[in-house]
Design a protein around this motif. Sequence first.
Motif, PDB file in Angstrom:
ATOM      1  N   UNK B  75       0.584  -1.177  -0.172  1.00  0.00           N
ATOM      2  CA  UNK B  75       0.021  -0.468   0.390  1.00  0.00           C
ATOM      3  C   UNK B  75       0.979   1.185  -0.108  1.00  0.00           C
ATOM      4  N   UNK B  76       2.026   1.527   0.551  1.00  0.00           N
ATOM      5  CA  UNK B  76       2.669   2.576   0.967  1.00  0.00           C
ATOM      6  C   UNK B  76       3.068   2.894  -0.292  1.00  0.00           C
ATOM      7  N   UNK B  81      -3.801   5.504   0.953  1.00  0.00           N
ATOM      8  CA  UNK B  81      -4.105   5.324   2.094  1.00  0.00           C
ATOM      9  C   UNK B  81      -5.780   5.199   2.254  1.00  0.00           C
ATOM     10  N   UNK B  90      -5.581   1.245  16.157  1.00  0.00           N
ATOM     11  CA  UNK B  90      -4.651   0.549  17.638  1.00  0.00           C
ATOM     12  C   UNK B  90      -5.211   1.238  18.967  1.00  0.00           C
ATOM     13  N   UNK B 101       1.954   6.882  13.878  1.00  0.00           N
ATOM     14  CA  UNK B 101       2.381   5.372  13.481  1.00  0.00           C
ATOM     15  C   UNK B 101       3.261   5.148  12.322  1.00  0.00           C
ATOM     16  N   UNK B 102       2.159   5.591  11.256  1.00  0.00           N
ATOM     17  CA  UNK B 102       3.221   5.828  10.308  1.00  0.00           C
ATOM     18  C   UNK B 102       4.562   5.955   9.615  1.00  0.00           C
ATOM     19  N   UNK B 104       6.641   6.271  12.526  1.00  0.00           N
ATOM     20  CA  UNK B 104       7.290   5.666  13.559  1.00  0.00           C
ATOM     21  C   UNK B 104       7.549   4.051  12.354  1.00  0.00           C
ATOM     22  N   UNK B 105       7.221   3.804  11.765  1.00  0.00           N
ATOM     23  CA  UNK B 105       7.009   2.613  11.035  1.00  0.00           C
ATOM     24  C   UNK B 105       8.698   2.649  10.592  1.00  0.00           C
ATOM     25  N   UNK B 149      -4.766   9.545  10.187  1.00  0.00           N
ATOM     26  CA  UNK B 149      -3.429   8.883  10.757  1.00  0.00           C
ATOM     27  C   UNK B 149      -3.426   8.615   8.908  1.00  0.00           C
ATOM     28  N   UNK B 150      -3.812   8.752   8.320  1.00  0.00           N
ATOM     29  CA  UNK B 150      -4.187   8.055   6.974  1.00  0.00           C
ATOM     30  C   UNK B 150      -3.220   9.490   6.107  1.00  0.00           C
ATOM     31  N   UNK B 153       0.373   9.786   5.465  1.00  0.00           N
ATOM     32  CA  UNK B 153       1.227   9.623   4.796  1.00  0.00           C
ATOM     33  C   UNK B 153       1.216  10.080   3.536  1.00  0.00           C
TER      34      UNK B 153
END
Lengths: 283, 377
Positions: B75-76, B81, B90, B101-102, B104-105, B149-150, B153
Amino acid sequence: MLRPGSRRRPWTFYGLAAFFTLYVLFLYGPMSAIFILSFQGPTGGLTFPMNGVSLHWFSALFGQQRTGDFAGSFTRSIVLAVIVLAITVVVSVMAGLAFRRRFLGSTLVFYMAIFSLIIPGLLLGLGVGLMFQFLGIKPSWYSSALGAQLTWTLPFGLLIMFAVFSRFNPAYEEAARDLGARYWQTLWNVVLPILLPGIIAVALFGFTLSYDEFPRTLIPIGSRNTLPLEIWAMTTNVTSPALYALGTLTTAISFVAIAIALTSIALIQRRRTRRGTRADAGD
Amino acid sequence: MAQSGEIELCHLTKRFDRTVAVDAIDLAIPHGSYCCLLGPSGCGKTTILRMIAGHETPTEGDVRIGGESVVGLPPVRRGTAMMFQNYALFPHLTVLDNVAFNLKMRGVGKAERHQRAREMLAQVRLDQFADRMPSQLSGGQQQRVALSRALITNPRVLLLDEPLSALDEFLRLQMRGELRRMQKELGITFVHVTHTQLEAIAVADMVVVMDQGRIEQAGSAREIYTLPVSAYVARFMGGQNVLTGKVASVTDGIATLVSDTGERFSSPLNGQVVAEGDVLHCCVRRDRVALERVRRPPGALPEPTNAVVGAVHAIEYQGTYVKVTIDVPGREQFVANVVDSKFFANPVDIGDPVVARWVPEDVHLLTTSGQAGETHG
C-alpha cells in the motif's frame, strides 16, 4: 427486577444452594484446616487441637534435611515452570497465528495437538519414561519431565490462543500494513500488544499447570523431584506439621503467580480505557 | 506528493473460489476527483476498494495509479491510504501514537514524529485529545483521528470504506460535508464506498453505481440521478418511477408505449431506432408527477395516457414535499413527490382513488434494461 418475597424461590434454588454449601465445605474446609495447622506450636501434632501458635514448622522446612529436599525441589519446580511457561507462550502464539489460515491438514494437526488432553496423564508419563529408557537417555526433570508437561500445557495454550484470535479484528493488521508496517513490525507493534492480555493468560496457565503437575511428571522425573512429587513423598514419611507448612507455602506461591497475571491484565485494560483523561474539553 | 492520483481499472476481476465478486470492470477516475462507489451490499464495491489499496490481489486485470501498474506493490508504495470501516484505530496506542504510526514504521525519531502528529491533529481540532486512548473518543472524533492517521502518509489517493456508517444521522451529514471540503483542500483523489444513495450524490464528482460485480452506470451525480441508463439505476437511486411498455407506434421520434395493464405512455427515443412490439423501459421523476383525486373507483375510468390510476397506499411528510405512494393494480407501486403547499391545498388520504399525471417532456428513456432491472424495486 423482582422485589424480594414477591415470588417464591423454585426448588432448584435450594438444590443448588445445598450443593454449593457442600462444594465450599469440601474445598475450603480441608484447606483451611491445613492452613491453620501449619502454624502449629513446636510441640503440636498433625491434628487439632492447636498446641500454641508459631512459625516453627516453616523454619523447619528450610532447616532440616529430615523433612526432605524442600529447597531443591522448590527451585526445580519454579525453574521448570518458567521454562514450560516460556515454551508454551512462544509455541502457542506461533501456532495460533498459523491456525488463522486454513492449511492442508490443519484440522488433523489440530486434533493431534489436543488429543493429549484426553490421554490419562499417568499413562502418558509412563510412555515418556519408557521411551527415554528405550533410547538409553537418563530421564530428568529438564528433559523427559519437561516434555511430559508440555503435552499438557501446549494444548491448553493453543485452545486459549484460538479463543483470543477469534476476537481479534484482522483490520488492525491491514491498517498497520496500510501505514507502511512490514510483517514483523505489524506483529510486534500491533498484533502482540493487542493480544497481550490473552498471552498473559496463556503464560499463567503454563506456569500453574506445570507447577502443580503430578501424574505426567511422576514417572519421567528421574532422580530429582519437583515440589508436588516431593510433597507426595513426604506424606509417606514425614509426620510433622512441616508438611502443612509446605502446603501453605506452595498455595501462597500459586496465589502470587495468579495475582501477578491478573493484575497485569487489569493494568493493561485500564491503560487502554482510562489513560490521559486530563484534557476534558468537549468535542 | 506531486504524483498524479488518477486511477484506472482495466478489466479488473476478482473471484473468490466460484463466486465472481468483481467482473471485468473498466473505470477511469480522474486525478483530484471525489468518486463514490455505490451499490447494495455484496455488489463488489468494497472488493474494488481493497484491490486499489493492495489488500486484495486481482484475479485478472490491472490497477493503474498515475499511469503505472501497482498490482503487487504494498500500500505505501502505491501512494494510497485507506480509512477502514469502523476505523481500526489501534486500541493500545494513544491518539498521538496512532497518528504517528506511519512515521514510527519509517524510523522517524520520537520527538519529530510526535511533533508532526500533533500538527496533523491540530488540523482536525483534536490536539487536546492527543494523549487519550481511542476508546475514550466519540465516533466523530475517532473518524477524524483515522483521517489524520491516513493523511500523515501524504497519499495521492485516499480510500474510504463506508466512512460514515458508524456515525449517527446528524454527524453523518456534518462529516460528509467535512470530507468533501477536505478533498477540495488537499486536491487528491478520494474513493468513497457507500450503500447510501443520498450520501453518494451529496459528496461525489463521480458516482459509480454497481450491481453484482459490474458497473451499471458511472457519471456525475446529477446524471446518475436525473438520467439513469437502466431500470436498475433508476430504481436504486430512488427518484424515479420506472415504466415498461411495448412500442405501439412512433411519431416524430416519440414512441407510444402500451403497458401490460393498458396504460399508454409517450417516451422520447433520443434517436434510438425501435420497432413496433419492442419492450422499452422509461422513467419519470417522482417530483414531476401531479396528483389528482378522482371520484369514481379506478376501474370505472377510461384508459389513461401519460398517467396511472390507483389508490393511495402511504403518505409520508418530508418537510418540503409529501411522498405519496400509490398502489396501481398490475404494476409496481408508483410514487409522487408533491410539493407541500400543493399537497395541502388539495390533500388526499390513504385509500383515496387518485390519478397521477405527467407530461411527456419529463419522461426519460432507459437505454439498457439492466440485467437486474426486473427483479429490483
